[in-house]
Design an enzyme around this catalytic site. Structure first.
Site, PDB file in Angstrom:
ATOM      1  N   TYR B 179     -17.273 -51.964 -36.608  1.00  0.00           N
ATOM      2  CA  TYR B 179     -17.425 -51.136 -35.407  1.00  0.00           C
ATOM      3  C   TYR B 179     -17.417 -52.049 -34.194  1.00  0.00           C
ATOM      4  O   TYR B 179     -17.566 -53.265 -34.298  1.00  0.00           O
ATOM      5  CB  TYR B 179     -18.709 -50.296 -35.455  1.00  0.00           C
ATOM      6  CG  TYR B 179     -19.981 -51.066 -35.186  1.00  0.00           C
ATOM      7  CD1 TYR B 179     -20.653 -51.720 -36.208  1.00  0.00           C
ATOM      8  CD2 TYR B 179     -20.514 -51.127 -33.891  1.00  0.00           C
ATOM      9  CE1 TYR B 179     -21.827 -52.414 -35.965  1.00  0.00           C
ATOM     10  CE2 TYR B 179     -21.683 -51.816 -33.638  1.00  0.00           C
ATOM     11  CZ  TYR B 179     -22.338 -52.467 -34.679  1.00  0.00           C
ATOM     12  OH  TYR B 179     -23.495 -53.158 -34.423  1.00  0.00           O
ATOM     13  N   CYS B 180     -17.192 -51.444 -33.008  1.00  0.00           N
ATOM     14  CA  CYS B 180     -17.217 -52.236 -31.787  1.00  0.00           C
ATOM     15  C   CYS B 180     -17.871 -51.429 -30.668  1.00  0.00           C
ATOM     16  O   CYS B 180     -18.997 -50.987 -30.819  1.00  0.00           O
ATOM     17  CB  CYS B 180     -15.831 -52.733 -31.411  1.00  0.00           C
ATOM     18  SG  CYS B 180     -14.563 -51.448 -31.357  1.00  0.00           S
ATOM     19  N   ARG B 181     -17.150 -51.232 -29.564  1.00  0.00           N
ATOM     20  CA  ARG B 181     -17.812 -50.612 -28.417  1.00  0.00           C
ATOM     21  C   ARG B 181     -17.695 -49.104 -28.381  1.00  0.00           C
ATOM     22  O   ARG B 181     -18.408 -48.451 -27.637  1.00  0.00           O
ATOM     23  CB  ARG B 181     -17.219 -51.182 -27.127  1.00  0.00           C
ATOM     24  CG  ARG B 181     -17.605 -52.615 -26.917  1.00  0.00           C
ATOM     25  CD  ARG B 181     -16.763 -53.232 -25.820  1.00  0.00           C
ATOM     26  NE  ARG B 181     -17.095 -54.626 -25.643  1.00  0.00           N
ATOM     27  CZ  ARG B 181     -16.291 -55.501 -25.054  1.00  0.00           C
ATOM     28  NH1 ARG B 181     -15.105 -55.112 -24.598  1.00  0.00           N
ATOM     29  NH2 ARG B 181     -16.667 -56.749 -24.912  1.00  0.00           N
ATOM     30  N   CYS B 185     -12.240 -48.767 -27.796  1.00  0.00           N
ATOM     31  CA  CYS B 185     -12.299 -50.226 -27.843  1.00  0.00           C
ATOM     32  C   CYS B 185     -11.455 -50.638 -29.035  1.00  0.00           C
ATOM     33  O   CYS B 185     -11.522 -50.047 -30.099  1.00  0.00           O
ATOM     34  CB  CYS B 185     -13.746 -50.666 -28.021  1.00  0.00           C
ATOM     35  SG  CYS B 185     -13.923 -52.427 -28.278  1.00  0.00           S
TER      36      CYS B 185
END
Lengths: 225, 225
Positions: B179-181, B185
DNA sequence: CAAGTATTCAATATATTAGTTGATTAATTG
DNA sequence: CAATTAATCAACTAATATATTGAATACTTG
């Protein structure tokens, strides 16, 4: 810049900004706020918002292009309505954010209420409880169509314009709690002023029907009182 | 028009519109989104958003004038941060509204993901449950500072830039969820592409840390893994 | 305290938006 | 089918917003 990630982001944020642009004009916000109360024709919206017909129409088309409102021709009229209840919720979220972040909002409200003593709803929580329990006489001073579209259960409908003529429908011994479209609608202020001048015990509550709904109040529909 | 009610309404809606104007520019929205991840200097913000320094500074000042963000000089740098968590919530509300009302958002996303098979998070609910239960290896590919500011409990921090060098920190037999932002993202997309190319079992989850927070996930702070 | 760095300011060109006016279209009614 | 009414469109002006550039300011460090 040819970076595909950048192009993607640009495209996405541009879409988000369409919503922002739609709600970046005071007049469009006023139109949205009105539409939160229910569907309206262009003519009515223009009158209530103080815009020329052409200008109101143009603003409504901007809102429509962002799919926040929908329009349907009904006979000679075009009726606009919110595309979705979530649009109203978004407007309310924005309003609350403005109230919290911009001290000017409180200032403007205070200045407007200056000299109209007791118009600020005091002891709000207890009052809301009384309203919920129907332990006070609740008065809805909006136009009848809005009342029909949704109102507090047990509330009496007397539009502000008819109030003068229908004072006998109201109790003189019991506290009257008036409400209208929300904190920035002045109908209930004017109603309470009139009622007090005539010797009634009346207070105003800031919440509008959408606020009650958001607070989980039951909402009655269509039954006339 | 000299009607005091009209003047009051004009003044109030004008204040609301200040918020709208602040979020009516794609670049300002991108800046806000970045600031939702944590405080940043002007330089970093300008680089991440692809703006010149002067332009980023001007946009940030617009956001500051609306009291959505705050700035503080720290040594040679000016650090900007959200004024309030509710600003982030507002941004998310707006994003969701855009996703629901504007079909173009979905289109743009689809077009971007074209040819990157399996990048759409499938069986999201079950996957989220696995993440919550820490039954999969959760990988946070954002820069370390963001990880430190808040991350999913048990998640491993390997910034995308270091991923190539730190593949040995990851299990080959267990499913990796990156996962990221947030949904727009691209860090997690690139991470999963790389991992799959190297033979790992990896999937991407669209949610960013703010989405997890909003869904009531516990968020861990500061502990390095 | 001079040099270097981060940020803001000021000036400008360009693009976008809001509001006005008058013409046009679409539905209704006599 | 001509007259009426509601809404939209088209053309224009005035006001605002955006991005760019180069200069100015503010802080740090040697």
């Amino acid at each position: 810049m040819k970076n595909p990630n950048r192009l993607f982001k640009n495209a996405i944020y541009e879409q988000f900004a369409r919503i922002g642009k739609a709600v970046s004009s005071p007049k469009r916000l006023e139109l949205l706020d009105l539409l939160c109360q229910g569907p309206r024709t262009v003519e009515v919206l223009s009158k209530e918002s103080g815009l020329t017909i052409a200008n109101a129409s143009q603003h409504l088309q901007v809102l429509r292009a962002t799919r926040l409102v929908e329009a349907e021709k009904e006979g000679l009229f075009v009726v606009y309505r919110l595309a979705d209840q979530t649009v109203c919720d978004f407007f309310r979220t924005m309003r609350v954010l403005a109230e919290n972040r911009l001290a000017e909002v409180e200032q403007i409200k205070r200045r407007f209420l200056e000299g109209r003593e007791g118009m600020e709803a005091v002891d709000r929580k207890a009052l809301l409880e009384l309203v919920r329990k129907e332990a006070v006489t609740v008065l809805d001073v909006r136009p009848v169509e809005e009342y029909k579209a949704g109102h507090i259960p047990g509330a009496i409908s007397i539009p502000l314009k008819e109030l003068q003529l229908r004072l006998s429908d109201l109790p003189r011994d019991r506290e009257i709690v008036a409400y209208c479209r929300g904190p920035y609608c002045v109908l209930s202020i004017q109603a309470v002023e009139m009622l007090r001048a005539k010797g009634f015990k009346a207070v105003r509550i800031e919440e509008g029907i959408q606020d009650f709904r958001a607070m989980g109040f039951p909402i009655a529909v269509n039954e006339e009182v």
